[in-house]
Design an enzyme around this catalytic site. Structure first.
Site, PDB file in Angstrom:
ATOM      1  N   LYS A  39       1.216  25.495 -33.504  1.00  0.00           N
ATOM      2  CA  LYS A  39       1.095  25.587 -35.108  1.00  0.00           C
ATOM      3  C   LYS A  39       0.383  27.117 -35.168  1.00  0.00           C
ATOM      4  O   LYS A  39       0.788  27.557 -35.742  1.00  0.00           O
ATOM      5  CB  LYS A  39       0.347  24.227 -35.731  1.00  0.00           C
ATOM      6  N   SER A  40      -1.027  26.619 -34.708  1.00  0.00           N
ATOM      7  CA  SER A  40      -2.116  28.059 -35.004  1.00  0.00           C
ATOM      8  C   SER A  40      -1.918  29.194 -34.972  1.00  0.00           C
ATOM      9  O   SER A  40      -1.884  30.092 -35.497  1.00  0.00           O
ATOM     10  CB  SER A  40      -2.917  27.341 -34.643  1.00  0.00           C
ATOM     11  N   ARG A  44      -0.080  32.841 -37.024  1.00  0.00           N
ATOM     12  CA  ARG A  44      -0.657  33.786 -36.432  1.00  0.00           C
ATOM     13  C   ARG A  44      -0.403  35.175 -35.753  1.00  0.00           C
ATOM     14  O   ARG A  44      -0.115  35.846 -36.680  1.00  0.00           O
ATOM     15  CB  ARG A  44      -2.069  33.641 -35.625  1.00  0.00           C
ATOM     16  N   GLY A 112      -2.380  24.258 -45.255  1.00  0.00           N
ATOM     17  CA  GLY A 112      -4.121  24.256 -45.306  1.00  0.00           C
ATOM     18  C   GLY A 112      -4.153  26.032 -44.637  1.00  0.00           C
ATOM     19  O   GLY A 112      -4.597  26.768 -44.570  1.00  0.00           O
ATOM     20  N   ARG A 141      -6.807  20.143 -51.580  1.00  0.00           N
ATOM     21  CA  ARG A 141      -8.095  20.043 -50.861  1.00  0.00           C
ATOM     22  C   ARG A 141      -8.800  21.147 -50.853  1.00  0.00           C
ATOM     23  O   ARG A 141      -8.440  21.978 -51.466  1.00  0.00           O
ATOM     24  CB  ARG A 141      -7.128  20.501 -48.847  1.00  0.00           C
ATOM     25  N   SER A 186     -15.252  25.556 -38.975  1.00  0.00           N
ATOM     26  CA  SER A 186     -13.354  26.061 -38.744  1.00  0.00           C
ATOM     27  C   SER A 186     -12.855  27.632 -38.388  1.00  0.00           C
ATOM     28  O   SER A 186     -13.196  27.540 -39.096  1.00  0.00           O
ATOM     29  CB  SER A 186     -13.898  25.878 -40.466  1.00  0.00           C
ATOM     30  N   ASP A 336      -7.326  17.710 -34.627  1.00  0.00           N
ATOM     31  CA  ASP A 336      -6.222  17.333 -35.195  1.00  0.00           C
ATOM     32  C   ASP A 336      -5.778  16.341 -34.221  1.00  0.00           C
ATOM     33  O   ASP A 336      -4.568  15.656 -34.352  1.00  0.00           O
ATOM     34  CB  ASP A 336      -5.445  18.537 -35.234  1.00  0.00           C
ATOM     35  N   ARG A 409       0.755  14.251 -38.914  1.00  0.00           N
ATOM     36  CA  ARG A 409      -0.064  13.160 -37.706  1.00  0.00           C
ATOM     37  C   ARG A 409      -0.579  12.024 -37.922  1.00  0.00           C
ATOM     38  O   ARG A 409      -0.401  11.235 -36.831  1.00  0.00           O
ATOM     39  CB  ARG A 409      -1.371  14.165 -37.310  1.00  0.00           C
TER      40      ARG A 409
HETATM   41  C1  S3P Z   1      -6.322  25.476 -37.764  1.00  0.00           C
HETATM   42  C2  S3P Z   1      -7.009  24.953 -38.216  1.00  0.00           C
HETATM   43  C3  S3P Z   1      -8.148  23.455 -37.865  1.00  0.00           C
HETATM   44  C4  S3P Z   1      -6.904  22.698 -38.291  1.00  0.00           C
HETATM   45  C5  S3P Z   1      -5.930  23.042 -38.726  1.00  0.00           C
HETATM   46  C6  S3P Z   1      -4.904  24.609 -37.585  1.00  0.00           C
HETATM   47  C7  S3P Z   1      -6.361  26.726 -37.527  1.00  0.00           C
HETATM   48  O1  S3P Z   1      -8.444  23.562 -39.529  1.00  0.00           O
HETATM   49  O2  S3P Z   1      -7.470  21.049 -38.101  1.00  0.00           O
HETATM   50  O3  S3P Z   1      -4.414  21.990 -38.648  1.00  0.00           O
HETATM   51  O4  S3P Z   1      -5.212  27.576 -36.860  1.00  0.00           O
HETATM   52  O5  S3P Z   1      -6.621  28.063 -37.928  1.00  0.00           O
HETATM   53  P1  S3P Z   1     -10.156  23.300 -40.187  1.00  0.00           P
HETATM   54  O6  S3P Z   1     -10.320  25.231 -39.821  1.00  0.00           O
HETATM   55  O7  S3P Z   1     -10.149  23.364 -41.405  1.00  0.00           O
HETATM   56  O8  S3P Z   1     -10.683  22.915 -39.114  1.00  0.00           O
END
Ligand code: S3P
Length: 450
Positions: A39-40, A44, A112, A141, A186, A336, A409
């Protein structure tokens, strides 16, 4: 052995009930599976592709709701993105600093990562005005963690509760570079500031208390940004005003999704699962270390590098787990995976303690409170701590009605717990899994019937 019964029922309000009844004896999980794209990395790839010059080709993209939110926001701002699929997505980038002012509110849905990373770009697009929002979870959030450093760079951002909650309004500005000492580890905060720094003349640095996932750093470099890191201080510096150039991105399988099968394979007796093509970036492999500490039998096979990210196949065989303590710098590397780790702890001998994880309270749901409540409904012994949980392992679970609180999750963690619960478990609002894992139920059915 009788078969497991796993059914999905759509309710009148379109939510899904996932009903799981494992056989009274003899369930074992078998098979080779692939998990959806990370996902991350998917977020990007879409974002950098959209703001780069030229074409980006993405294979292995996650087709979950969250990357769809990212794609839709950047399409609204002028990027051409072909229909999303796992084979090949083409992104025609518009070049750095060229996002168009949208005529309507940008909607990040439940994501987020979409909202926080995008904010860095929007705030630095001088002369353009943006409004952003999300679903009810995202609107509750905290956004001050990115709004404050952006304001230090000169950004103009307004929102509810002292500019800390979405919807947010952003008047893009030419920003000034800063050195930001982030109070939290983070990747969303770090990446937001790096993306703002990308369009800001000079050098912008972020220092974090512990290293969070470094996918932004890797991909920004691959797209041509000038970026240096200092591992001693967990700092990263980006030089602004560079151009990015479209790339070929290969998205590996998401270790956060693989984690459900790693725990399932570990706790269901007689199981053996091979999870192929999983990203094992060291900033994400805390789950492997935690499960190893608990005595899980997990082998990394066929380790390789794919497009700048380490990848492996993960083989898990069931074993007896023991309790452990998880705290400190490992937390951002498995943040996560804590809901599913809590499930593993329920089946471990002894008391597992998870600390330093207060961030869990501001995820898609309050994951400390929700996991404790839902697992306890099934008969587990989980006590909430302000920054984690204490889990007394070894009490048998009994199927009952549980609820995901619309958190992907949580929905999937409860499904894995139900495989080792006696009787029928009904998971309400299980559709949340589609945020990061659209085929979760199908894979669950597959490994239960092999
Ligand atoms: C993520 C960073 C994490 C993670 C989120 C995805 C990202 O959050 O919990 O599911 O892709 O950068 P935080 O940066 O708030 O820890």
């Amino acid at each position: 052995m009788s078969a497991s019964v796993i059914t999905l029922e759509t309710q009148e309000d379109l939510s899904h009930k996932l009903i799981i009844q494992p056989p009274a004896v003899g369930l074992s999980l078998q098979g080779s599976i692939r998990v959806p794209g990370d996902k991350s990395i998917s977020h990007r790839a879409l974002m950098l592709g959209a703001i780069a010059q030229g074409e980006t080709e993405i294979s292995g993209l996650l087709l979950g709701e969250d990357p769809r939110s990212t794609a839709s926001c950047f399409q609204t701002m002028g990027a051409e993105i072909s229909e999303l699929n796992t084979e090949l997505v083409r992104v025609k980038g518009i070049g750095l600093g060229n996002l168009q002012e949208p005529v309507d509110v940008l909607n990040a849905g439940n994501s987020g990562t979409t909202l926080r990373l995008m904010l860095g770009l929007l705030a630095s697009h001088s002369g353009r005005f943006f409004t952003v929002t999300g679903d009810s979870s995202l609107r509750s959030r905290p956004m001050s963690r990115v709004v404050k450093p952006l304001q230090q760079m000169g950004a103009e951002i307004w929102g509810r509760k002292g500019n800390s909650l979405a919807p947010l309004a952003i008047q893009g500005q030419a920003l000034k570079p800063i050195h930001y000492q982030s109070p939290i580890a983070s990747a969303q905060v770090k990446s937001c500031i790096l993306l703002a720094g990308l369009i800001t003349e000079g050098q912008t640095t972020v220092t974090e208390p512990a290293l969070s996932r470094d996918h932004s750093e890797r991909m920004l470099r691959a797209f041509g940004a000038e970026l240096t890191t200092d591992p001693e201080t967990n700092s990263v510096t980006i030089t602004g005003s560079a151009q990015l150039y479209g790339q070929k991105v290969v998205v590996p399988g998401d270790i956060s999704s693989a984690a459900f099968w790693l725990v399932a394979g570990a706790i269901v007796p007689g199981s053996e699962l091979l999870i192929e093509n999983v990203g094992v970036n060291p900033t994400r492999t805390g789950i492997l270390e935690a499960l190893a500490l608990m005595g899980a039998d997990i082998q990394l096979e066929n380790q390789r590098q794919v497009a700048g990210e380490p990848v492996a196949d993960l083989r898990v065989r069931s074993s007896r787990l023991q309790s452990c303590t998880i705290a400190g710098d490992i937390i951002p590397r498995l943040i996560d995976e804590i809901p599913i780790l809590a499930v593993a702890a329920v089946f471990a001998k002894g008391t597992t303690v998870i600390k330093d994880a207060e961030e869990l309270r501001v995820k898609e749901s309050d994951r400390i409170a929700v996991m404790a409540q839902q697992l306890n409904k099934m008969g587990a012994k989980v006590t909430e701590l302000p920054d984690g949980m204490e889990i007394v392992g070894g009490t048998p679970l009994v199927g009952t009605e549980v609820d995901s609180h619309t958190d992907h999750r949580i929905a999937m963690s409860l499904a894995i717990a139900s495989l080792v619960a006696k009787g029928i478990t009904t998971i309400h609002r299980a559709e949340a899994a589609a945020i990061s894992y659209p085929n979760f139920t199908a894979t669950l059915q597959q490994i239960c019937s092999n």
